[in-house]
Design a protein around this motif. Sequence first.
Motif, PDB file in Angstrom:
ATOM      1  N   ASN A   1       0.819  -1.217   0.000  1.00  0.00           N
ATOM      2  CA  ASN A   1       0.000   0.000   0.000  1.00  0.00           C
ATOM      3  C   ASN A   1       0.852   1.266   0.000  1.00  0.00           C
ATOM      4  N   PHE A   2       1.819   1.318  -0.910  1.00  0.00           N
ATOM      5  CA  PHE A   2       2.685   2.494  -0.985  1.00  0.00           C
ATOM      6  C   PHE A   2       1.899   3.689  -1.531  1.00  0.00           C
ATOM      7  N   PRO A   3       1.990   4.858  -0.888  1.00  0.00           N
ATOM      8  CA  PRO A   3       1.227   6.043  -1.325  1.00  0.00           C
ATOM      9  C   PRO A   3       1.888   6.742  -2.514  1.00  0.00           C
ATOM     10  N   ASP A   4       1.859   6.096  -3.650  1.00  0.00           N
ATOM     11  CA  ASP A   4       2.583   6.562  -4.836  1.00  0.00           C
ATOM     12  C   ASP A   4       2.111   7.929  -5.328  1.00  0.00           C
ATOM     13  N   GLU A   5       0.878   8.288  -5.029  1.00  0.00           N
ATOM     14  CA  GLU A   5       0.322   9.542  -5.543  1.00  0.00           C
ATOM     15  C   GLU A   5       1.025  10.776  -4.977  1.00  0.00           C
ATOM     16  N   TYR A   6       1.832  10.586  -3.912  1.00  0.00           N
ATOM     17  CA  TYR A   6       2.530  11.724  -3.310  1.00  0.00           C
ATOM     18  C   TYR A   6       3.959  11.889  -3.827  1.00  0.00           C
ATOM     19  N   VAL A   7       4.414  10.991  -4.682  1.00  0.00           N
ATOM     20  CA  VAL A   7       5.770  11.115  -5.234  1.00  0.00           C
ATOM     21  C   VAL A   7       5.834  12.289  -6.208  1.00  0.00           C
ATOM     22  N   LEU A   8       4.838  12.426  -7.066  1.00  0.00           N
ATOM     23  CA  LEU A   8       4.693  13.578  -7.963  1.00  0.00           C
ATOM     24  C   LEU A   8       5.981  13.834  -8.757  1.00  0.00           C
ATOM     25  N   PRO A   9       6.259  13.002  -9.752  1.00  0.00           N
ATOM     26  CA  PRO A   9       7.546  13.045 -10.457  1.00  0.00           C
ATOM     27  C   PRO A   9       7.861  14.354 -11.168  1.00  0.00           C
ATOM     28  N   ASN A  10       6.862  15.178 -11.417  1.00  0.00           N
ATOM     29  CA  ASN A  10       7.111  16.433 -12.134  1.00  0.00           C
ATOM     30  C   ASN A  10       7.208  17.654 -11.218  1.00  0.00           C
ATOM     31  N   ILE A  11       7.137  17.424  -9.911  1.00  0.00           N
ATOM     32  CA  ILE A  11       7.167  18.538  -8.962  1.00  0.00           C
ATOM     33  C   ILE A  11       8.445  18.467  -8.138  1.00  0.00           C
ATOM     34  N   GLY A  12       9.344  19.441  -8.358  1.00  0.00           N
ATOM     35  CA  GLY A  12      10.599  19.490  -7.620  1.00  0.00           C
ATOM     36  C   GLY A  12      10.787  20.821  -6.916  1.00  0.00           C
ATOM     37  N   ARG A  13      11.969  21.020  -6.386  1.00  0.00           N
ATOM     38  CA  ARG A  13      12.258  22.229  -5.608  1.00  0.00           C
ATOM     39  C   ARG A  13      12.078  23.502  -6.433  1.00  0.00           C
ATOM     40  N   GLU A  14      12.435  23.442  -7.700  1.00  0.00           N
ATOM     41  CA  GLU A  14      12.326  24.638  -8.536  1.00  0.00           C
ATOM     42  C   GLU A  14      10.885  25.144  -8.588  1.00  0.00           C
ATOM     43  N   VAL A  15       9.940  24.223  -8.669  1.00  0.00           N
ATOM     44  CA  VAL A  15       8.519  24.596  -8.694  1.00  0.00           C
ATOM     45  C   VAL A  15       8.060  25.049  -7.315  1.00  0.00           C
ATOM     46  N   LEU A  16       8.464  24.305  -6.291  1.00  0.00           N
ATOM     47  CA  LEU A  16       7.977  24.553  -4.934  1.00  0.00           C
ATOM     48  C   LEU A  16       8.568  25.806  -4.297  1.00  0.00           C
ATOM     49  N   ALA A  17       9.654  26.323  -4.852  1.00  0.00           N
ATOM     50  CA  ALA A  17      10.326  27.478  -4.251  1.00  0.00           C
ATOM     51  C   ALA A  17       9.647  28.803  -4.575  1.00  0.00           C
ATOM     52  N   HIS A  18       8.674  28.790  -5.464  1.00  0.00           N
ATOM     53  CA  HIS A  18       8.006  30.036  -5.844  1.00  0.00           C
ATOM     54  C   HIS A  18       7.057  30.499  -4.742  1.00  0.00           C
ATOM     55  N   THR A  19       7.187  31.755  -4.355  1.00  0.00           N
ATOM     56  CA  THR A  19       6.291  32.299  -3.330  1.00  0.00           C
ATOM     57  C   THR A  19       4.861  32.419  -3.843  1.00  0.00           C
ATOM     58  N   GLU A  20       4.698  32.479  -5.162  1.00  0.00           N
ATOM     59  CA  GLU A  20       3.355  32.580  -5.747  1.00  0.00           C
ATOM     60  C   GLU A  20       2.798  31.215  -6.132  1.00  0.00           C
ATOM     61  N   PHE A  21       3.402  30.151  -5.639  1.00  0.00           N
ATOM     62  CA  PHE A  21       2.956  28.797  -5.971  1.00  0.00           C
ATOM     63  C   PHE A  21       1.467  28.637  -5.660  1.00  0.00           C
ATOM     64  N   ASP A  22       0.723  28.108  -6.628  1.00  0.00           N
ATOM     65  CA  ASP A  22      -0.716  27.869  -6.460  1.00  0.00           C
ATOM     66  C   ASP A  22      -1.028  26.490  -7.027  1.00  0.00           C
ATOM     67  N   VAL A  23      -1.324  25.551  -6.147  1.00  0.00           N
ATOM     68  CA  VAL A  23      -1.533  24.172  -6.569  1.00  0.00           C
ATOM     69  C   VAL A  23      -2.723  24.042  -7.515  1.00  0.00           C
ATOM     70  N   ARG A  24      -3.627  24.994  -7.489  1.00  0.00           N
ATOM     71  CA  ARG A  24      -4.802  24.936  -8.364  1.00  0.00           C
ATOM     72  C   ARG A  24      -4.438  25.123  -9.829  1.00  0.00           C
ATOM     73  N   GLN A  25      -3.245  25.631 -10.078  1.00  0.00           N
ATOM     74  CA  GLN A  25      -2.797  25.809 -11.456  1.00  0.00           C
ATOM     75  C   GLN A  25      -2.196  24.531 -12.044  1.00  0.00           C
ATOM     76  N   LEU A  26      -2.041  23.510 -11.223  1.00  0.00           N
ATOM     77  CA  LEU A  26      -1.502  22.227 -11.691  1.00  0.00           C
ATOM     78  C   LEU A  26      -2.680  21.341 -12.084  1.00  0.00           C
ATOM     79  N   GLU A  27      -2.980  21.303 -13.359  1.00  0.00           N
ATOM     80  CA  GLU A  27      -4.202  20.663 -13.834  1.00  0.00           C
ATOM     81  C   GLU A  27      -4.234  19.161 -13.581  1.00  0.00           C
ATOM     82  N   ASP A  28      -3.071  18.520 -13.529  1.00  0.00           N
ATOM     83  CA  ASP A  28      -3.048  17.069 -13.353  1.00  0.00           C
ATOM     84  C   ASP A  28      -3.081  16.646 -11.883  1.00  0.00           C
ATOM     85  N   ILE A  29      -3.178  17.625 -10.968  1.00  0.00           N
ATOM     86  CA  ILE A  29      -3.265  17.313  -9.536  1.00  0.00           C
ATOM     87  C   ILE A  29      -4.587  17.865  -9.022  1.00  0.00           C
ATOM     88  N   SER A  30      -5.545  16.970  -8.817  1.00  0.00           N
ATOM     89  CA  SER A  30      -6.892  17.413  -8.461  1.00  0.00           C
ATOM     90  C   SER A  30      -7.385  16.878  -7.119  1.00  0.00           C
TER      91      SER A  30
END
Length: 269
Positions: free
Chosen positions: A38-67
Motif C-alpha cells: 500500500n505504498f502512497p505513490d500519488e505523493y511522489v509527484l515526479p514532475n514537482i521538484g524544488r524549482e517549482v515549490l520554491a516560488h512564493t506565488e505557488f498555487d496548486v490549483r494551477q496544476l491541472e493534473d493534480i486534483s
Amino acid sequence: DLPSSASKFTKGDTAALNATFESASNENEVIPDVEVNNFPDEYVLPNIGREVLAHTEFDVRQLEDISKPKVQTFLTKLNDVVVNSKQAVGTDETFTDTFVDDLLRIAKLNRFPLRIRNQPPTKLYIQDVARVISVLDFVIEKKNSENRNIVVVEDKHLQNVGYATDFGEQQIAVEILSCGSENIRSLGEAPRDQTIWAIRVISTYATFYKATITAMYWMELANGLPKEESVKIQRWPAENGLTTGFDLAEPEGRRSVLTALTKIRESLL
C-alpha cells in the motif's frame, strides 16, 4: 552533571551516556528489509521538484493534473516549508511541524494499533531519578506493545541547528534514550532489549536513525552513568549535515522517505 533538558545536550553529555552515532554501510542496517504494501505513490509527484515549490506565488490549483484535495494540501504545506527555509530570520518551525504531521499520516503511522502523539514529555531515568526531560515533536506509539514509544521525530528549521550539536544529533540521542526509559517504566518489569527509530527533518531533508538498546545497558543505567555498556545509533543516509538527508522537495526524496516510513510501519505490525 547532565543538563535537565534534552535541547541543551552537547557531545560531552552524549558521551557520558556512552551513546555514539555511526554511518550505516547500507540502507538495510537502518530501514527494515520488508515488503512494501500500500505504498502512497500519488505523493511522489515526479514532475514537482524544488524549482517549482520554491516560488512564493505557488498555487496548486494551477496544476491541472493534480486534483485530489489531500495531495493539493500536501503540496501546499511542502511549498510553505521550502519558502520558509530561505528565510534568514523568522525561523518558524511550525511549517515543518504541520508538514511532517501530514507525512506521518500519509504513511499510515496514525492507524491502529499505531498512533501519533504530539509533543509528549518524556524523561530519562538514571538511578530511578528523572534526570533529563525531553519534549519531542512527535512520537509513534503502538498500543498494547512492550515498546510503547517506537519512533521519535524531531524537526528543525535550517537556521536553528548547526555543527556544535552535530546538526541536532545530540538531542536525538537523549530523546531516543528517554523514550526507551519511559517504555521500561510503563512495563513495570525487568528491562528488555529495545529497538527505536528516529527521524530528523531539517526543513525538507529527512534522515533516519536506528538504535538497538540492550537490557544490560538499562540495568547499568539504573545504577548510574554507564561505564561498560553502550548504545550505537546508526544513520541513513550515512553522512551528517544540514542537507545530507533525503530531500522531500524532490520526487526521489519523497519516494525514499515514504518507502522508509512504510517499511518501518510494516515491521511494527
